[in-house]
Design a protein around this motif. Structure first.
Motif, PDB file in Angstrom:
ATOM      1  N   PRO A 298      16.127 -18.541   4.640  1.00  0.00           N
ATOM      2  CA  PRO A 298      17.619 -18.469   5.242  1.00  0.00           C
ATOM      3  C   PRO A 298      17.535 -18.936   6.831  1.00  0.00           C
ATOM      4  N   GLY A 299      18.491 -19.775   7.208  1.00  0.00           N
ATOM      5  CA  GLY A 299      18.301 -19.797   8.555  1.00  0.00           C
ATOM      6  C   GLY A 299      17.844 -21.228   8.933  1.00  0.00           C
ATOM      7  N   ARG A 300      17.323 -21.420  10.105  1.00  0.00           N
ATOM      8  CA  ARG A 300      16.697 -22.541  10.802  1.00  0.00           C
ATOM      9  C   ARG A 300      15.259 -22.428  10.516  1.00  0.00           C
ATOM     10  N   PRO A 301      14.490 -23.672  10.311  1.00  0.00           N
ATOM     11  CA  PRO A 301      13.083 -23.588  10.496  1.00  0.00           C
ATOM     12  C   PRO A 301      12.578 -23.239  11.580  1.00  0.00           C
ATOM     13  N   GLN A 302      11.487 -22.772  11.766  1.00  0.00           N
ATOM     14  CA  GLN A 302      10.817 -22.240  13.032  1.00  0.00           C
ATOM     15  C   GLN A 302      10.931 -23.179  14.092  1.00  0.00           C
ATOM     16  N   GLY A 303      11.252 -22.438  15.386  1.00  0.00           N
ATOM     17  CA  GLY A 303      11.246 -23.424  16.350  1.00  0.00           C
ATOM     18  C   GLY A 303      12.385 -24.326  16.557  1.00  0.00           C
TER      19      GLY A 303
ATOM     20  N   GLY B 205      18.440 -27.076   3.846  1.00  0.00           N
ATOM     21  CA  GLY B 205      17.198 -26.423   4.380  1.00  0.00           C
ATOM     22  C   GLY B 205      17.349 -26.469   5.861  1.00  0.00           C
ATOM     23  N   GLY B 206      18.229 -25.948   6.456  1.00  0.00           N
ATOM     24  CA  GLY B 206      18.389 -25.669   7.866  1.00  0.00           C
ATOM     25  C   GLY B 206      18.607 -26.852   8.885  1.00  0.00           C
ATOM     26  N   ASP B 207      18.991 -27.942   8.311  1.00  0.00           N
ATOM     27  CA  ASP B 207      19.342 -29.143   9.196  1.00  0.00           C
ATOM     28  C   ASP B 207      20.285 -30.141   8.506  1.00  0.00           C
ATOM     29  N   TRP B 208      20.789 -31.045   9.093  1.00  0.00           N
ATOM     30  CA  TRP B 208      21.701 -32.092   8.543  1.00  0.00           C
ATOM     31  C   TRP B 208      20.616 -33.261   7.714  1.00  0.00           C
TER      32      TRP B 208
ATOM     33  N   ALA C 120      22.093 -30.942  20.944  1.00  0.00           N
ATOM     34  CA  ALA C 120      22.786 -31.120  19.788  1.00  0.00           C
ATOM     35  C   ALA C 120      21.570 -31.699  18.921  1.00  0.00           C
ATOM     36  N   GLY C 121      20.787 -32.446  19.404  1.00  0.00           N
ATOM     37  CA  GLY C 121      19.452 -32.925  18.560  1.00  0.00           C
ATOM     38  C   GLY C 121      19.340 -34.425  18.716  1.00  0.00           C
ATOM     39  N   PRO C 122      18.144 -34.812  18.360  1.00  0.00           N
ATOM     40  CA  PRO C 122      17.161 -34.140  17.776  1.00  0.00           C
ATOM     41  C   PRO C 122      16.421 -33.224  18.747  1.00  0.00           C
ATOM     42  N   THR C 123      16.180 -31.791  18.415  1.00  0.00           N
ATOM     43  CA  THR C 123      15.455 -30.970  19.477  1.00  0.00           C
ATOM     44  C   THR C 123      14.052 -31.106  19.187  1.00  0.00           C
ATOM     45  N   ARG C 124      13.560 -31.467  18.016  1.00  0.00           N
ATOM     46  CA  ARG C 124      12.145 -31.406  17.678  1.00  0.00           C
ATOM     47  C   ARG C 124      11.834 -32.541  17.062  1.00  0.00           C
ATOM     48  N   SER C 125      10.471 -32.643  17.210  1.00  0.00           N
ATOM     49  CA  SER C 125       9.593 -34.063  16.673  1.00  0.00           C
ATOM     50  C   SER C 125       8.599 -33.447  15.700  1.00  0.00           C
ATOM     51  N   ALA C 126       7.970 -34.234  14.817  1.00  0.00           N
ATOM     52  CA  ALA C 126       6.858 -33.947  14.083  1.00  0.00           C
ATOM     53  C   ALA C 126       6.537 -35.367  13.488  1.00  0.00           C
ATOM     54  N   GLY C 127       5.576 -36.133  14.266  1.00  0.00           N
ATOM     55  CA  GLY C 127       5.379 -37.420  13.712  1.00  0.00           C
ATOM     56  C   GLY C 127       6.480 -38.308  13.996  1.00  0.00           C
ATOM     57  N   ALA C 128       6.498 -39.174  12.749  1.00  0.00           N
ATOM     58  CA  ALA C 128       7.832 -39.719  12.915  1.00  0.00           C
ATOM     59  C   ALA C 128       9.144 -39.260  12.658  1.00  0.00           C
ATOM     60  N   VAL C 129       9.087 -37.847  12.163  1.00  0.00           N
ATOM     61  CA  VAL C 129      10.181 -37.176  11.996  1.00  0.00           C
ATOM     62  C   VAL C 129      11.083 -36.499  13.305  1.00  0.00           C
TER      63      VAL C 129
END
Length: 245
Positions: free
Chosen positions: A65-70, A214-217, A104-113
């Motif tokens: 539940p909730g948003r992914p960590q960070g 999964g905690g995101d759009w 409002a996002g995207p506030t995180r990045s992981a490689g190409a995502v």
């Protein structure tokens, strides 16, 4: 009356139509012929699909539940206000300029995502611009796994996107995002209409459906596997919030 040309257009693979051009992040109608040539003469069908490493929204934490960590965003209720956040800036992804926001996002990045969008109309608007633009990346499979709703239509998108070599869809001359409107919104589902200006100056509209998962759009593909609806020409900007840049 339906002409033979209309029938052929309706039966053509979606990547040869304007909806696919937008979904892949490039808008120039001049590329339609080139894409047909790629699909019919230089596709990658028959080659094993590369394995995509898990991304930030496919890990076990995304199922809690909730948003992914960070992942932190401004999710305060702004009512019916559809104005863009004041901190909008523009970033080029796959040759397409898209709006992004530190709140409002995207506030995180992981490689190409690029991920972590606010659970607000503004967050949905930004996700509708950013997620499809990432599909020109060689890591589009990770983006798809993390940011496209799972199911048959996602599988269809993957199978048809895989027929386009990455080198043939990067660095294209693109149109520009001109404006948007949120035609439907709840905290779990949103439909965002996009106003696009082509390189020739014509305007088109298309829509993107998103689900909160999964905690995101995440983008929900249409029945043909496209990340956008079929594009329609328009001469009016009435009802759209226009981008300032």
């Amino acid at each position: 009356m339906t002409t033979s040309a209309d029938a052929e257009k309706q039966q053509a693979p979606f990547w040869t139509r304007r909806g696919w051009l937008m979904a892949a992040g490039f808008l120039s109608s001049a590329m339609i012929t080139a894409l047909v040539a790629v699909v019919t003469g230089d596709g990658r069908s028959g080659q094993p699909a590369p394995t995509a490493a898990p991304g930030p929204l496919t890990r076990a934490a995304a199922d809690t539940p909730g948003r992914p960590q960070g992942c932190v965003t401004d999710d305060r209720d702004h009512g019916t206000d559809e104005a863009p956040p004041e901190d909008i800036r523009w970033r080029t992804i796959g040759g397409t300029r898209v709006p992004v926001s530190a709140t409002a996002g995207p506030t995180r990045s992981a490689g190409a995502v690029l991920w972590c969008f606010a659970r607000t109309p503004a967050g949905a608007v930004l996700a509708a611009h950013v997620i499809p633009a990432q599909m020109t990346s060689p890591d589009w499979r990770v983006v798809t796994r993390d940011q496209v709703v799972a199911g048959f239509t996602r599988d269809l998108f993957v199978s048809q996107r895989a027929s386009l070599p990455d080198r043939d869809i990067e660095g294209r001359q693109n149109g520009t995002y001109t404006g948007y409107r949120v035609s439907d919104y709840t905290s779990n589902r949103a439909t965002v209409d996009l106003l696009i200006s082509s390189v020739s100056g014509l305007r088109f509209t298309t829509s993107v459906t998103l689900l909160w998962s999964g905690g995101d759009w995440k983008v929900k593909p249409g029945g043909d596997g496209g990340l956008h609806s079929e594009m329609s020409s328009t001469a009016s900007t009435t009802g759209f919030v226009l981008w300032k840049a």
